[in-house]
Design a protein around this motif. Sequence first.
Motif, mmCIF file in Angstrom:
data_model
loop_
_atom_site.group_PDB
_atom_site.id
_atom_site.type_symbol
_atom_site.label_atom_id
_atom_site.label_comp_id
_atom_site.label_asym_id
_atom_site.label_seq_id
_atom_site.Cartn_x
_atom_site.Cartn_y
_atom_site.Cartn_z
ATOM 1 N N GLN A 22 1.071 -1.190 0.087
ATOM 2 C CA GLN A 22 -0.057 0.610 -0.218
ATOM 3 C C GLN A 22 0.729 0.820 0.041
ATOM 4 O OE1 GLN A 22 -2.574 -0.333 3.375
ATOM 5 N NE2 GLN A 22 -2.751 -1.980 3.483
ATOM 6 N N PRO A 23 0.521 2.330 -0.855
ATOM 7 C CA PRO A 23 1.719 3.741 -1.165
ATOM 8 C C PRO A 23 1.628 4.510 0.431
ATOM 9 C CG PRO A 23 0.281 2.960 -3.088
ATOM 10 C CD PRO A 23 -0.007 2.495 -1.784
ATOM 11 N N ASP A 24 0.876 4.074 0.957
ATOM 12 C CA ASP A 24 0.965 5.135 2.220
ATOM 13 C C ASP A 24 1.014 4.186 3.435
ATOM 14 O OD1 ASP A 24 0.430 7.030 1.260
ATOM 15 O OD2 ASP A 24 -1.484 7.683 1.644
ATOM 16 N N GLY A 25 1.673 3.209 3.463
ATOM 17 C CA GLY A 25 2.079 1.159 4.517
ATOM 18 C C GLY A 25 3.170 1.280 4.768
ATOM 19 N N ILE A 26 3.647 1.020 6.410
ATOM 20 C CA ILE A 26 4.678 0.301 7.356
ATOM 21 C C ILE A 26 5.508 -0.564 6.594
ATOM 22 C CG2 ILE A 26 5.580 1.003 8.777
ATOM 23 C CD1 ILE A 26 2.927 3.223 10.486
ATOM 24 N N TYR A 27 6.597 -0.373 6.601
ATOM 25 C CA TYR A 27 6.675 -1.843 5.647
ATOM 26 C C TYR A 27 8.279 -1.690 6.722
ATOM 27 C CZ TYR A 27 2.982 -2.351 2.311
ATOM 28 O OH TYR A 27 1.914 -2.693 2.517
ATOM 29 N N GLY A 46 4.536 5.964 -1.949
ATOM 30 C CA GLY A 46 4.349 7.193 -1.980
ATOM 31 C C GLY A 46 4.780 7.837 -0.754
ATOM 32 N N GLU A 47 4.695 9.246 -1.230
ATOM 33 C CA GLU A 47 5.361 9.868 0.208
ATOM 34 C C GLU A 47 4.599 9.791 1.397
ATOM 35 O OE1 GLU A 47 4.046 13.798 -1.116
ATOM 36 O OE2 GLU A 47 5.355 13.731 -2.840
ATOM 37 N N LYS A 48 3.968 8.829 1.979
ATOM 38 C CA LYS A 48 3.778 8.973 3.184
ATOM 39 C C LYS A 48 3.706 7.811 3.718
ATOM 40 C CE LYS A 48 0.254 11.947 3.451
ATOM 41 N NZ LYS A 48 -1.903 12.865 3.851
ATOM 42 N N GLY A 49 4.597 7.053 2.865
ATOM 43 C CA GLY A 49 5.104 5.906 3.691
ATOM 44 C C GLY A 49 6.312 5.470 4.448
ATOM 45 N N LYS A 50 6.348 4.272 4.696
ATOM 46 C CA LYS A 50 7.975 4.205 5.585
ATOM 47 C C LYS A 50 8.549 2.804 5.814
ATOM 48 C CE LYS A 50 10.447 5.532 8.398
ATOM 49 N NZ LYS A 50 11.734 6.388 8.943
ATOM 50 N N LEU A 51 9.431 2.982 5.120
ATOM 51 C CA LEU A 51 10.166 1.722 5.649
ATOM 52 C C LEU A 51 11.180 1.818 6.748
ATOM 53 C CD1 LEU A 51 11.209 -0.988 4.553
ATOM 54 C CD2 LEU A 51 12.108 0.288 2.696
ATOM 55 N N PHE A 52 11.901 0.775 7.300
ATOM 56 C CA PHE A 52 11.920 -0.005 8.357
ATOM 57 C C PHE A 52 13.056 -1.010 7.851
ATOM 58 C CE2 PHE A 52 9.060 2.437 11.096
ATOM 59 C CZ PHE A 52 9.737 3.943 11.385
ATOM 60 N N ALA A 53 14.604 -0.578 7.677
ATOM 61 C CA ALA A 53 15.707 -2.297 7.707
ATOM 62 C C ALA A 53 16.190 -2.336 9.020
ATOM 63 C CB ALA A 53 16.418 -2.218 6.746
ATOM 64 N N PHE A 54 16.102 -4.017 8.849
ATOM 65 C CA PHE A 54 17.678 -4.189 10.167
ATOM 66 C C PHE A 54 18.477 -4.876 9.300
ATOM 67 C CE2 PHE A 54 13.159 -3.611 12.140
ATOM 68 C CZ PHE A 54 13.875 -3.743 13.634
ATOM 69 N N ASP A 55 19.842 -4.762 10.060
ATOM 70 C CA ASP A 55 21.231 -5.664 10.053
ATOM 71 C C ASP A 55 21.978 -5.359 11.169
ATOM 72 O OD1 ASP A 55 23.327 -6.222 8.225
ATOM 73 O OD2 ASP A 55 22.294 -6.564 6.557
ATOM 74 N N GLN A 56 22.538 -6.055 11.072
ATOM 75 C CA GLN A 56 23.036 -6.078 12.228
ATOM 76 C C GLN A 56 24.940 -5.810 11.307
ATOM 77 O OE1 GLN A 56 23.590 -9.696 14.965
ATOM 78 N NE2 GLN A 56 23.440 -11.212 13.201
ATOM 79 N N ASP A 57 24.283 -6.804 10.237
ATOM 80 C CA ASP A 57 26.422 -6.638 10.131
ATOM 81 C C ASP A 57 26.375 -4.969 9.918
ATOM 82 O OD1 ASP A 57 28.747 -6.326 8.611
ATOM 83 O OD2 ASP A 57 27.919 -8.458 7.253
ATOM 84 N N ASP A 67 16.901 8.490 1.765
ATOM 85 C CA ASP A 67 15.320 8.560 1.205
ATOM 86 C C ASP A 67 14.857 9.057 2.975
ATOM 87 O OD1 ASP A 67 12.477 7.663 1.274
ATOM 88 O OD2 ASP A 67 13.387 7.422 -1.155
ATOM 89 N N GLU A 68 14.244 9.716 2.658
ATOM 90 C CA GLU A 68 13.289 10.422 4.303
ATOM 91 C C GLU A 68 12.667 9.200 5.020
ATOM 92 O OE1 GLU A 68 11.535 13.982 3.284
ATOM 93 O OE2 GLU A 68 13.501 15.123 3.628
ATOM 94 N N ARG A 69 12.188 8.411 3.520
ATOM 95 C CA ARG A 69 11.184 7.607 4.325
ATOM 96 C C ARG A 69 11.871 5.989 4.854
ATOM 97 N NH1 ARG A 69 8.636 6.018 -1.753
ATOM 98 N NH2 ARG A 69 11.031 6.574 -1.609
ATOM 99 N N PHE A 70 13.178 6.316 4.510
ATOM 100 C CA PHE A 70 13.547 5.020 4.927
ATOM 101 C C PHE A 70 14.390 4.998 6.552
ATOM 102 C CE2 PHE A 70 17.887 2.981 4.787
ATOM 103 C CZ PHE A 70 17.360 1.383 4.216
ATOM 104 N N GLN A 71 14.858 3.646 7.196
ATOM 105 C CA GLN A 71 15.493 4.000 8.150
ATOM 106 C C GLN A 71 16.217 3.498 7.970
ATOM 107 O OE1 GLN A 71 13.582 6.003 12.261
ATOM 108 N NE2 GLN A 71 15.081 4.870 12.915
ATOM 109 N N LEU A 72 17.728 2.977 8.705
ATOM 110 C CA LEU A 72 18.356 1.374 8.838
ATOM 111 C C LEU A 72 17.990 1.330 10.319
ATOM 112 C CD1 LEU A 72 19.513 -1.223 8.088
ATOM 113 C CD2 LEU A 72 22.094 0.233 7.457
ATOM 114 N N ILE A 73 18.482 0.095 11.398
ATOM 115 C CA ILE A 73 18.182 0.275 12.606
ATOM 116 C C ILE A 73 19.635 -0.924 12.428
ATOM 117 C CG2 ILE A 73 17.635 -1.343 14.543
ATOM 118 C CD1 ILE A 73 14.258 0.238 13.969
ATOM 119 N N GLN A 74 20.811 -0.835 13.353
ATOM 120 C CA GLN A 74 21.101 -1.705 13.082
ATOM 121 C C GLN A 74 21.399 -2.709 14.719
ATOM 122 O OE1 GLN A 74 24.496 2.138 12.711
ATOM 123 N NE2 GLN A 74 25.765 -0.068 12.659
ATOM 124 N N ALA A 75 20.338 -3.495 14.287
ATOM 125 C CA ALA A 75 20.263 -4.307 15.336
ATOM 126 C C ALA A 75 20.013 -5.670 14.627
ATOM 127 C CB ALA A 75 19.396 -3.933 16.265
#
Length: 304
Positions: A22-27, A46-57, A67-75
């Motif tokens: 969904q364009p405005d979803g959280i993934y 879309g502009e209001k969508g959000k993506l979190f990513a995990f990687d411990q390496d 990208d403002e919609r993206f956040q990498l979590i180092q865990a």
Amino acid sequence: MTASKYHIPVLLKESVAGLAIQPDGIYVDVTFGGGGHSKAILDQLGEKGKLFAFDQDPDAVQNAIQDERFQLIQANFRHLKRYLRFEGVKKVDGILADFGVSSHQFNVAERGFSTRFEADLDMRMNPKDEIGAYEVVNHYEAEDLIRIIRDYAEIRIASKIAHKIIAAREEAPIKTTSQLNEIITPFFSALKINKMLARIYQAIRIEVNQELEVLKEFLLQTPEVLAVDGRLSVISYHSLEDRLVKNFIRSGKFEGEVEKDFYGRPQVPFVKVGKLIVPSEEENAENSRARSAKLRIAKRVNFN
């Protein structure tokens, strides 16, 4: 190093399509790696969508997406719920997981993941972890080495190999991949040795990184983190992983029968979406590491 050289994403189109974005979803992409799957998800947001990513390496940070919609979590993604709550996120619309070791980790000799390179025994996904392959090979008791080789490598002569390792380490510590290869090689024919070495290295890697325990912890959190109708898209690479994923999607448990309520209705958090998906012949030809991949997709349902 470019993300494409870091890792070639497996079943890219199929796994992302499975999220029904969904364009405005959280993934959440819990195995960021080279960022291939994450980029494909962002392309559909879309502009209001959000993506979190995990990687411990720590090496994966070089692939972080600006990208403002993206956040990498180092865990480690075993802490999925805790880190999402810290970010103020209680529910998400989709979770993607690709449990393969990245091409980068295999190709950097000093990480010790590959049978092909001379390197110190390591195999830690997170270099800050205390226990690496050296500790497993040199300090584990016989019964534990047998369990690892028998259960994770699925090799019948696990006891013989384990005792050969123990005999060798009593003479001198086993420090490198070449030393370990030399101990194992006599047990197999020239036609089988590369495959068997790969399976034993896989078994040690699973133990070092607690991969099956991490997978279980992750899966158990997904029903709470996913919103109703949210999607779970999971790529696994060996039967031990795939069996856990398949059973959890089917029953909400890792073993045993499906629980039912008083009226005989199944009490399960997911329903599977479509059939098991495997790579095409074309993808296997382009990326040899895709050959053992299996993709399962599920949808969160409300059974209360």
